[in-house]
Motif scaffolding. Structure first.
Motif, short mmCIF file in Angstrom:
data_model
loop_
_atom_site.label_atom_id
_atom_site.label_comp_id
_atom_site.label_asym_id
_atom_site.label_seq_id
_atom_site.Cartn_x
_atom_site.Cartn_y
_atom_site.Cartn_z
N ILE A 59 0.88 -1.18 0.00
CA ILE A 59 0.00 0.00 0.00
C ILE A 59 0.91 1.23 0.00
O ILE A 59 1.69 1.44 0.93
CB ILE A 59 -0.93 0.01 1.23
N THR A 60 0.83 2.01 -1.07
CA THR A 60 1.84 3.07 -1.28
C THR A 60 1.47 4.42 -0.66
O THR A 60 2.25 5.36 -0.76
CB THR A 60 2.07 3.30 -2.80
N ASP A 61 0.34 4.51 0.02
CA ASP A 61 -0.11 5.81 0.54
C ASP A 61 0.92 6.51 1.43
O ASP A 61 1.03 7.73 1.43
CB ASP A 61 -1.43 5.65 1.32
N GLY A 62 1.67 5.75 2.21
CA GLY A 62 2.62 6.36 3.14
C GLY A 62 4.03 6.45 2.59
O GLY A 62 4.97 6.81 3.31
N CYS A 63 4.18 6.15 1.31
CA CYS A 63 5.52 6.08 0.68
C CYS A 63 6.30 7.38 0.85
O CYS A 63 5.77 8.46 0.63
CB CYS A 63 5.37 5.74 -0.80
N LEU A 64 7.58 7.24 1.22
CA LEU A 64 8.46 8.40 1.38
C LEU A 64 9.32 8.62 0.14
O LEU A 64 10.18 9.49 0.12
CB LEU A 64 9.34 8.21 2.63
N GLU A 65 9.07 7.81 -0.89
CA GLU A 65 9.73 7.97 -2.19
C GLU A 65 11.25 7.87 -2.11
O GLU A 65 11.96 8.61 -2.78
CB GLU A 65 9.28 9.29 -2.85
N CYS A 66 11.73 6.94 -1.29
CA CYS A 66 13.18 6.82 -1.13
C CYS A 66 13.83 5.92 -2.18
O CYS A 66 14.98 6.13 -2.54
CB CYS A 66 13.54 6.36 0.27
N GLY A 67 13.11 4.90 -2.65
CA GLY A 67 13.68 4.00 -3.66
C GLY A 67 14.21 2.69 -3.10
O GLY A 67 14.66 1.83 -3.86
N THR A 68 14.17 2.53 -1.78
CA THR A 68 14.71 1.33 -1.14
C THR A 68 14.14 0.04 -1.72
O THR A 68 14.88 -0.88 -2.08
CB THR A 68 14.43 1.38 0.38
N CYS A 69 12.82 -0.04 -1.85
CA CYS A 69 12.18 -1.30 -2.26
C CYS A 69 12.65 -1.74 -3.63
O CYS A 69 12.87 -2.92 -3.88
CB CYS A 69 10.66 -1.16 -2.21
N ARG A 70 12.80 -0.78 -4.54
CA ARG A 70 13.23 -1.11 -5.89
C ARG A 70 14.67 -1.65 -5.89
O ARG A 70 14.97 -2.64 -6.55
CB ARG A 70 13.15 0.15 -6.77
N ILE A 71 15.53 -1.00 -5.12
CA ILE A 71 16.95 -1.36 -5.16
C ILE A 71 17.24 -2.66 -4.41
O ILE A 71 18.06 -3.46 -4.84
CB ILE A 71 17.81 -0.18 -4.65
N ILE A 72 16.55 -2.90 -3.28
CA ILE A 72 16.85 -4.14 -2.54
C ILE A 72 16.23 -5.36 -3.19
O ILE A 72 16.59 -6.48 -2.87
CB ILE A 72 16.45 -4.11 -1.05
N CYS A 73 15.30 -5.18 -4.11
CA CYS A 73 14.72 -6.33 -4.82
C CYS A 73 15.63 -6.65 -6.01
O CYS A 73 15.19 -6.75 -7.14
CB CYS A 73 13.30 -6.01 -5.29
N ASP A 74 16.92 -6.80 -5.71
CA ASP A 74 17.89 -6.91 -6.82
C ASP A 74 17.98 -8.33 -7.38
O ASP A 74 18.51 -8.53 -8.47
CB ASP A 74 19.27 -6.40 -6.39
N GLU A 75 17.47 -9.31 -6.66
CA GLU A 75 17.50 -10.68 -7.16
C GLU A 75 16.39 -10.90 -8.18
O GLU A 75 16.58 -11.52 -9.20
CB GLU A 75 17.25 -11.64 -6.01
N HIS A 76 15.21 -10.40 -7.82
CA HIS A 76 14.03 -10.70 -8.64
C HIS A 76 13.56 -9.53 -9.51
O HIS A 76 12.79 -9.73 -10.44
CB HIS A 76 12.88 -11.16 -7.74
N ARG A 77 14.00 -8.31 -9.17
CA ARG A 77 13.56 -7.13 -9.94
C ARG A 77 12.04 -7.16 -10.14
O ARG A 77 11.54 -7.06 -11.26
CB ARG A 77 14.26 -7.06 -11.29
N ASN A 78 11.34 -7.32 -9.03
CA ASN A 78 9.90 -7.53 -9.11
C ASN A 78 9.10 -6.27 -8.72
O ASN A 78 7.90 -6.33 -8.50
CB ASN A 78 9.51 -8.71 -8.21
N VAL A 79 9.81 -5.14 -8.59
CA VAL A 79 9.12 -3.91 -8.19
C VAL A 79 9.06 -2.95 -9.38
O VAL A 79 10.09 -2.56 -9.93
CB VAL A 79 9.85 -3.23 -7.01
N GLU A 80 7.86 -2.61 -9.77
CA GLU A 80 7.66 -1.62 -10.85
C GLU A 80 7.59 -0.26 -10.16
O GLU A 80 6.67 -0.01 -9.38
CB GLU A 80 6.34 -1.95 -11.56
N TRP A 81 8.54 0.59 -10.42
CA TRP A 81 8.71 1.79 -9.60
C TRP A 81 8.78 3.04 -10.48
O TRP A 81 9.68 3.16 -11.32
CB TRP A 81 10.00 1.63 -8.80
N GLU A 82 7.85 3.93 -10.28
CA GLU A 82 7.88 5.22 -10.98
C GLU A 82 7.70 6.32 -9.94
O GLU A 82 7.25 6.06 -8.84
CB GLU A 82 6.72 5.30 -12.00
N TRP A 83 8.03 7.55 -10.32
CA TRP A 83 7.71 8.67 -9.44
C TRP A 83 6.20 8.88 -9.47
O TRP A 83 5.56 8.58 -10.49
CB TRP A 83 8.38 9.95 -9.92
#
Lengths: 95, 432
Positions: A59-83
Motif C-alpha cells: 500500500i503506497t499511501d505512506g511512501c516516502l519515495e526513497c527507492g529502497t524497495c526497488r533497489i533491494i529487490c535486486d534478485e528478482h527485480r519484481n518492483v515496478e517503480w515510478e515517481w
C-alpha cells in the motif's frame, strides 16, 4: 516505541487515489520464489506487509519515495517503480 | 506544444538549482522541471550547508538565504549501548564572519535557491514529473513530462534528478544502482524552544553544534548517525548501507527509535515535539560507483551522478559544484558556438577532474570496499574503546599498570595481534 504509522501521521501527503506509483510485477513470485521478502522489513514507511500465506501486500499511501524497495529487490527485480505524478505523493514540510 | 529551450534541467535540488542559476546567468534559455509542489518539497538532507560551494555561485547568499545556525562545534562520538567516547572541537574561529558551515532546512533553502535561479531568468515549472528522455539515436533532444502534450525539446538536458536517477537508467546510460552503493538514512525533526536548545548545547543565539556518530548505533551495519541543531529544532537520524539493511533485516525506524533512546542522546531531545519523519537514499559507492556523466546532449550532476563524499559527510556541496560545472560547460560551448556533442561535453569531465569533487572522491576510492569487508570498525572497536575508557576512568583500587594490561589484553583477545596491525593498515588504506 513509536509505530511507523505514528511517525507517518506527522507527514504531509497528497495521495493520488487510484494511481499507485509502485506496484509488484508478479505477486506469485513474492509468495513462492522469494524467501527473503526484505521489502517487508526494510521499507522505512512500512508499505509492504507479509500476510500469513506468504503473500506480500503493498500500500503506497505512506511512501516516502526513497527507492529502497526497488533497489533491494535486486534478485528478482519484481518492483515496478515510478515517481508519483507531478504534485502528488510526499510533500516534505522541512525535508 | 513544441517549445524548445537551450537547456532543460530536471530537478530543483542543490545540483538543479545551481545549474539553472548558472545557465540563466550565462544568458541561456533554460527550463527547470520539478515534480514537487514547490522546489524542496521532495528533497531530504541532514542538513548542513557548506558556505564555500554556494558562495562560488551566489557570493552574497548570507544576506538572504534562510539559514538556521552557523556551526561552532563539531562532536564525533563512538557509541556502544550505554556510553559514548568522543572528541569535541569548538573554536571561536568558527564564530568569525564569514561563517563556514550552517545548518539549514532544505524545504526552506531550496525555495530560496530556486527563487534566485528564476530571478536570474530561468523558467521553473513545478508539479511536473519527467517520465523519460526524448532520444534521437543516442542524442538527447528533450524530455517527456506527465503534462498534457508534455514533450519539450532542448539542445541539452542536465539530469539533476537525484539518487534515484530513473531517467538515465531508462535511457540506458547506466545500470540500476546496487544495494552496496547506497545508504538508507531515516531522520526526524524535533521542535524545542530556542532557549532550551541553546542551554542544552551550551551555545549562544545563532550558534550551532553538530554531532556525528558511529558505533553500535548502526547495529553492526556500515553506517553512521547524526544530530544537528537548528534554530528551534533538532534533526537527528541514522543511515546504513542498503546491502546491510537487506542482509541483516533491520527495520530502519526501529534503528532510529533505538538511537533516540540511547542514554547519551535521549536527554538532548527530551520534551520535544516530532514534526516530520523522512527517509532518503544517499549514494555512498564513491569513486568507483560514478557512472558515465556526459554524452550527446546530456550531463548528470549531483546525487544522480553519485557525487557524495561519505566519510566527510559532504554531498550538497558536491551537488552544487557539479551542477555549476555542468552549466558552465554548456555556457562556454554556447558562447563559442559549439554544439553539445558528447565530444564537446567531455569538457565537463575535465572540469570535474580539476575540482575538489573528483580529487576527494579519488582519494577515498578504496574506503567503501574496505568498510564493507571489515565490520569490526562498526562493532568490535566501539565496544573496546568504551571498555578501555571505563577501565581507565573508574577509580576502584586497581593499580594503573594492571588496568593498562587488561585493556591491552581485551584488544588482543578481540582482534589478535596480527588482526590489530591489519586493521590499522586497512583503516589507513581506506583514508590514505
Amino acid at each position: 516505541m513509536l509505530k511507523v504509522e505514528e511517525k507517518l501521521f506527522q507527514d504531509r501527503y497528497r495521495v493520488d487515489a487510484g494511481h499507485p506509483h509502485i506496484s509488484i510485477r508478479d505477486a506469485d513470485l513474492c509468495t513462492h520464489r522469494c524467501s527473503e521478502r526484505q521489502c517487508t522489513v526494510c521499507c522505512p514507511a512500512g508499505c509492504y506487509t507479509e500476510e500469513g500465506n506468504g503473500k506480500v501486500v503493498l500500500i503506497t499511501d505512506g511512501c516516502l519515495e526513497c527507492g529502497t524497495c526497488r533497489i533491494i529487490c535486486d534478485e528478482h527485480r519484481n518492483v515496478e517503480w515510478e515517481w508519483p505524478r507531478g504534485g502528488f505523493g510526499i510533500l516534505f514540510k522541512f525535508g | 506544444m513544441a517549445e524548445k529551450f537551450d537547456v532543460i534541467v530536471v530537478g530543483a535540488g542543490m545540483a538543479g538549482n545551481a545549474a539553472a542559476y548558472t545557465l540563466a546567468k550565462g544568458g541561456l534559455n533554460v527550463l527547470q522541471i520539478e515534480r514537487g509542489e514547490t522546489p524542496g518539497s521532495k528533497n531530504v538532507q541532514g542538513a548542513i550547508l557548506y558556505a564555500d560551494a554556494i558562495e562560488k555561485i551566489i557570493p552574497d547568499f548570507r544576506d538572504e538565504a534562510p539559514l538556521e545556525r552557523h556551526l561552532i562545534e563539531q562532536r564525533v562520538w563512538v557509541l556502544d549501548d550505554s556510553s559514548y567516547i568522543g572528541t569535541h572541537y569548538r573554536s571561536e574561529a568558527f564564530n568569525q564572519e564569514p561563517y563556514n558551515r550552517y545548518t539549514i532546512i532544505r524545504a526552506h533553502f531550496d525555495q530560496w535557491f530556486n527563487k534566485k535561479a528564476r530571478e536570474a531568468g530561468a523558467l521553473t515549472i513545478c508539479e511536473t514529473t519527467v517520465s523519460e528522455l526524448l532520444l534521437d539515436g543516442k542524442k538527447v533532444i528533450g524530455v517527456r513530462t506527465d503534462r498534457k502534450g508534455g514533450e519539450i525539446y532542448a539542445d541539452a538536458v542536465i539530469l539533476a534528478d537525484g539518487v534515484n536517477s530513473r531517467l538515465a537508467v531508462k535511457a540506458g546510460f547506466h545500470a540500476e544502482i546496487q544495494p552496496r552503493d547506497v545508504a538508507l538514512a531515516v531522520k526526524e525533526i524535533h521542535f524545542l524552544p530556542q532557549e532550551t536548545i541553546e542551554a542544552r548545547f551550551n551555545i549562544g543565539e545563532e550558534e550551532g553544534v553538530v554531532i556525528e556518530m558511529a558505533g553500535k548505533i548502526s547495529a553492526g551495519m556500515m553506517g553512521t548517525g547524526f544530530l544537528y541543531t537548528n534554530k528551534e529544532s533538532i534533526t537527528l537520524g541514522v543511515g546504513c548501507m542498503l546491502s546491510d539493511f537487506k542482509q541483516q533485516k533491520v527495520t530502519p525506524y526501529a534503528l532510529l527509535d533505538r538511537m533516540k533512546s540511547h542514554p547519551s542522546i535521549a536527554p538532548l531531545i527530551a520534551g520535544s515535539e516530532m514534526k516530520e519523519y523522512a527517509a532518503h537514499l544517499i549514494p555512498e559507492g564513491g569513486y568507483n560507483a560514478i557512472p558515465q556523466v556526459w554524452g550527446d546532449g546530456w550531463l548528470i550532476a549531483g546525487d544522480a551522478g553519485q557525487f557524495v563524499n561519505g566519510i566527510h559527510r559532504e554531498g550538497s556541496n558536491l551537488a552544487m559544484t557539479t551542477g555549476m560545472l555542468a552549466a558552465q560547460t554548456l555556457v562556454e560551448l554556447k558562447q563559442a558556438g559549439k554544439p553539445f556533442t558528447a565530444g564537446n561535453l567531455a569538457k565537463y569531465k575535465r572540469k570535474l577532474d580539476d575540482s575538489f569533487v573528483m580529487k576527494d572522491l579519488k582519494k577515498y576510492r578504496r574506503m567503501p570496499d574496505i568498510f564493507h569487508k571489515n565490520k569490526q570498525f562498526f562493532t568490535t572497536y566501539p565496544e573496546l574503546l568504551s571498555k578501555a575508557a571505563q577501565t581507565l576512568i573508574r577509580v576502584d583500587g586497581v593499580d594503573k599498570k594492571t588496568k593498562e594490561k587488561s585493556i591491552k589484553q581485551s584488544f588482543v583477545a578481540a582482534r589478535s595481534r596480527l588482526g590489530l596491525i591489519g586493521d590499522a593498515f586497512r583503516f589507513w588504506r581506506a583514508v590514505e
